[in-house]
Design a protein around this motif. Structure first.
Motif, PDB file in Angstrom:
ATOM      1  N   ARG A   1      31.369  39.578  -9.900  1.00  0.00           N
ATOM      2  CA  ARG A   1      30.822  38.483  -9.098  1.00  0.00           C
ATOM      3  C   ARG A   1      31.878  37.871  -8.204  1.00  0.00           C
ATOM      4  O   ARG A   1      31.644  37.608  -7.022  1.00  0.00           O
ATOM      5  N   ARG A   2      33.040  37.636  -8.767  1.00  0.00           N
ATOM      6  CA  ARG A   2      34.135  37.103  -7.948  1.00  0.00           C
ATOM      7  C   ARG A   2      34.556  38.113  -6.897  1.00  0.00           C
ATOM      8  O   ARG A   2      34.898  37.741  -5.770  1.00  0.00           O
TER       9      ARG A   2
ATOM     10  N   TRP B   1      32.206  37.923  -3.904  1.00  0.00           N
ATOM     11  CA  TRP B   1      32.470  36.795  -3.016  1.00  0.00           C
ATOM     12  C   TRP B   1      33.765  37.004  -2.227  1.00  0.00           C
ATOM     13  O   TRP B   1      33.854  36.610  -1.060  1.00  0.00           O
TER      14      TRP B   1
END
Length: 137
Positions: free
Chosen positions: A117-118, A121
Motif C-alpha cells: 500500500r505504501r 502511494w
C-alpha cells in the motif's frame, strides 16, 4: 363503485358477525439462531486461505507487481533524466525526473518487502513528480 375492497373492515365499524376477538396477542415463535442460508462457495472457506480470505499467492503477486512497477518507473525516470541532461533544458527538469525515479525506487524496495500500500502511494507520488518535470519542459 363495484367490486371488493382490498382490506378488511375495521373491527370497530364492523357488525357483530365480522368482529374479531383479540383476547391474547399472537405469540411469535422464539428464534435463537438466524435461519440458515443456502450453502455458497465462501472465498474464506476455500483451502489455502486465512480467515480474511487472502491467499498467499495474492500477497506474493502484489509484492512482485509493486517491485516490478517501481523498477520500471525508476528506469524510465532515470532514462528521461539522462535524455533531458543531454538537451538544453532547465536544470529543474532532469532533477524532477531523477527525484521521481528515486521515489519509485523506494517504492520498489517497499513493495518487495511487502509494504504494497505504501509502495502504491510512493509510485503515484513519483510518477506525479516526473509529470511535473515533464510540464516544466
Amino acid at each position: 363503485m363495484s367490486g371488493r375492497a382490498d382490506s378488511d373492515t375495521d373491527p370497530e365499524t364492523a357488525g357483530p358477525e365480522t368482529a374479531v376477538e383479540q383476547d391474547e396477542p399472537a405469540e411469535l415463535p422464539e428464534q435463537d439462531e438466524p435461519a440458515e442460508l443456502p450453502e455458497q462457495d465462501d472465498p474464506a472457506e476455500l483451502p489455502g486461505q486465512d480467515d480474511a480470505g487472502f491467499r498467499p499467492e495474492d500477497a506474493r503477486r502484489a509484492r512482485w507487481t509493486a517491485a516490478g512497477t517501481g523498477a520500471a518507473l525508476t528506469l524510465a525516470g532515470l532514462a528521461a533524466a539522462v535524455l533531458r541532461l543531454a538537451r538544453s533544458a532547465p536544470a529543474l527538469v532532469p532533477a524532477a525526473y531523477a527525484t521521481g525515479a528515486a521515489v519509485c525506487a523506494a517504492a520498489a524496495v517497499l513493495g518487495a518487502r511487502g509494504r504494497t500500500r505504501r509502495a502504491l502511494w510512493l509510485l503515484v507520488g513519483g510518477a506525479m513528480v516526473m509529470a511535473v518535470g515533464d510540464q516544466i519542459d
